[in-house]
Design a protein around this motif. Structure first.
Motif, mmCIF file in Angstrom:
data_model
loop_
_atom_site.group_PDB
_atom_site.id
_atom_site.type_symbol
_atom_site.label_atom_id
_atom_site.label_comp_id
_atom_site.label_asym_id
_atom_site.label_seq_id
_atom_site.Cartn_x
_atom_site.Cartn_y
_atom_site.Cartn_z
ATOM 1 N N SER A 221 7.620 -7.398 12.462
ATOM 2 C CA SER A 221 6.569 -6.910 11.577
ATOM 3 C C SER A 221 6.180 -5.490 11.953
ATOM 4 O O SER A 221 6.163 -5.128 13.130
ATOM 5 N N HIS A 222 5.856 -4.700 10.923
ATOM 6 C CA HIS A 222 5.583 -3.289 11.163
ATOM 7 C C HIS A 222 4.550 -2.793 10.156
ATOM 8 O O HIS A 222 4.542 -3.234 9.008
ATOM 9 N N ASP A 223 3.713 -1.856 10.573
ATOM 10 C CA ASP A 223 2.751 -1.232 9.663
ATOM 11 C C ASP A 223 3.453 -0.092 8.942
ATOM 12 O O ASP A 223 3.511 1.029 9.436
ATOM 13 N N TRP A 224 3.961 -0.382 7.763
ATOM 14 C CA TRP A 224 4.702 0.628 7.002
ATOM 15 C C TRP A 224 3.795 1.696 6.417
ATOM 16 O O TRP A 224 4.262 2.758 6.040
ATOM 17 N N ASN A 225 2.513 1.454 6.357
ATOM 18 C CA ASN A 225 1.572 2.419 5.798
ATOM 19 C C ASN A 225 0.947 3.310 6.877
ATOM 20 O O ASN A 225 -0.029 4.000 6.627
ATOM 21 N N SER A 226 1.505 3.317 8.063
ATOM 22 C CA SER A 226 0.969 4.120 9.156
ATOM 23 C C SER A 226 1.205 5.612 8.892
ATOM 24 O O SER A 226 2.114 5.982 8.137
ATOM 25 N N PRO A 227 0.400 6.479 9.505
ATOM 26 C CA PRO A 227 0.606 7.931 9.331
ATOM 27 C C PRO A 227 2.022 8.388 9.704
ATOM 28 O O PRO A 227 2.596 9.232 9.022
ATOM 29 N N ALA A 228 2.588 7.820 10.760
ATOM 30 C CA ALA A 228 3.943 8.216 11.176
ATOM 31 C C ALA A 228 4.971 7.866 10.109
ATOM 32 O O ALA A 228 5.865 8.671 9.803
ATOM 33 N N ALA B 210 0.841 -1.211 0.000
ATOM 34 C CA ALA B 210 0.000 0.000 0.000
ATOM 35 C C ALA B 210 0.871 1.253 0.000
ATOM 36 O O ALA B 210 0.601 2.213 -0.744
ATOM 37 N N LEU B 211 1.907 1.253 0.812
ATOM 38 C CA LEU B 211 2.826 2.391 0.858
ATOM 39 C C LEU B 211 3.505 2.587 -0.488
ATOM 40 O O LEU B 211 3.585 3.706 -1.006
ATOM 41 N N TYR B 212 3.967 1.495 -1.071
ATOM 42 C CA TYR B 212 4.645 1.564 -2.367
ATOM 43 C C TYR B 212 3.702 2.102 -3.447
ATOM 44 O O TYR B 212 4.106 2.930 -4.276
ATOM 45 N N GLN B 213 2.470 1.645 -3.462
ATOM 46 C CA GLN B 213 1.513 2.120 -4.460
ATOM 47 C C GLN B 213 1.329 3.637 -4.385
ATOM 48 O O GLN B 213 1.221 4.298 -5.411
ATOM 49 N N ASP B 214 1.317 4.180 -3.182
ATOM 50 C CA ASP B 214 1.124 5.624 -3.007
ATOM 51 C C ASP B 214 2.383 6.445 -3.259
ATOM 52 O O ASP B 214 2.290 7.617 -3.605
ATOM 53 N N TYR B 215 3.562 5.856 -3.073
ATOM 54 C CA TYR B 215 4.793 6.643 -3.121
ATOM 55 C C TYR B 215 5.756 6.301 -4.257
ATOM 56 O O TYR B 215 6.741 7.008 -4.459
ATOM 57 N N ALA B 216 5.524 5.260 -4.994
ATOM 58 C CA ALA B 216 6.449 4.862 -6.065
ATOM 59 C C ALA B 216 6.632 5.971 -7.093
ATOM 60 O O ALA B 216 7.757 6.246 -7.528
ATOM 61 N N ALA B 217 5.558 6.633 -7.464
ATOM 62 C CA ALA B 217 5.638 7.696 -8.472
ATOM 63 C C ALA B 217 6.426 8.903 -7.966
ATOM 64 O O ALA B 217 6.909 9.713 -8.762
ATOM 65 N N LYS B 218 6.578 9.006 -6.661
ATOM 66 C CA LYS B 218 7.332 10.112 -6.062
ATOM 67 C C LYS B 218 8.807 9.762 -5.887
ATOM 68 O O LYS B 218 9.577 10.571 -5.387
ATOM 69 N N GLY B 219 9.179 8.532 -6.251
ATOM 70 C CA GLY B 219 10.583 8.134 -6.169
ATOM 71 C C GLY B 219 10.923 7.200 -5.027
ATOM 72 O O GLY B 219 12.091 6.883 -4.806
ATOM 73 N N PHE B 220 9.931 6.728 -4.305
ATOM 74 C CA PHE B 220 10.159 5.805 -3.198
ATOM 75 C C PHE B 220 10.349 4.384 -3.735
ATOM 76 O O PHE B 220 9.623 3.944 -4.618
ATOM 77 N N LYS B 221 11.328 3.669 -3.199
ATOM 78 C CA LYS B 221 11.635 2.301 -3.624
ATOM 79 C C LYS B 221 11.564 1.353 -2.426
ATOM 80 O O LYS B 221 11.821 1.751 -1.299
ATOM 81 N N ILE B 222 11.239 0.123 -2.732
ATOM 82 C CA ILE B 222 11.331 -0.944 -1.739
ATOM 83 C C ILE B 222 12.189 -2.046 -2.351
ATOM 84 O O ILE B 222 11.943 -2.475 -3.476
ATOM 85 N N ALA B 223 13.186 -2.469 -1.608
ATOM 86 C CA ALA B 223 14.022 -3.609 -1.979
ATOM 87 C C ALA B 223 13.786 -4.676 -0.919
ATOM 88 O O ALA B 223 14.378 -4.636 0.157
ATOM 89 N N ALA B 224 12.874 -5.591 -1.200
ATOM 90 C CA ALA B 224 12.531 -6.656 -0.268
ATOM 91 C C ALA B 224 13.400 -7.868 -0.601
ATOM 92 O O ALA B 224 13.264 -8.455 -1.671
#
Length: 177
Positions: free
Chosen positions: A157-164, A83-97
């Protein structure tokens, strides 16, 4: 009695050497907040080839997540990462899992397909990344700024899509350095 002391001394020496080796796995220092993330090579499933982490993610705000298909907490946190990636990928955010599964890529690919993950999935069959990043288990995550420095390290485990987390990533993306 002397054999027991020799054995105990050998065990203590081996533990000390192992601890020093782990601590020095990354250019002689501890991997943590405010340090440069270690470079590594891993197989990128989407590319079908090995990538060099620094080359691939240089200048990007990146979440490095070390995980495995057999890990229930890893499975739990992946939807929030997507969910976080979907919202931020276009802004340049990457995830390397980075999967540390010891088998081939088939089980990793099946996991990715089941959860409909679209961010970068890397596979380190050797598990060498665990020593480089001095992890204690899976999942373990490292959020990096554009300079490749660790700004957050989380175990479990962590909620990466949290407001913080969204606020933190917004700030990191806004920082052009």
């Amino acid at each position: 009695m002397s054999k027991q002391w020799l054995l105990a001394g050998g065990i203590v020496a081996a533990l000390a050497i192992g601890g020093v080796t782990l601590t020095r796995a990354h250019d002689g220092g501890v991997v943590g907040v405010d340090t440069e993330a270690p470079d590594f090579h891993a197989f990128a499933l989407a590319k079908g080839d090995t990538v060099d982490f620094r080359e691939e993610y240089r200048g990007q705000v990146t979440l490095v997540n070390i995980w495995a298909t057999w890990c229930a907490p890893c499975r739990d946190e992946m939807p929030s990462m997507e969910a976080l990636y979907q919202d931020y990928a276009a802004k340049g955010f990457k995830i390397a899992a980075v999967s540390i599964d010891q088998g081939g890529t088939d089980q990793v690919r099946a996991f990715v397909a089941e959860l409909h993950l679209t961010f970068d999935i890397l596979h380190d069959q050797s598990g060498g990344i665990q020593g480089l990043y001095q992890t204690t288990g899976v999942p373990e995550s490292f959020l990096l700024d554009r300079r490749g420095h660790i700004v957050r390290r989380l175990i479990g485990s962590h909620d990466w899509n949290s407001p913080a987390n969204r606020d933190l990533i917004d700030r990191l993306l806004a920082d052009g350095s």
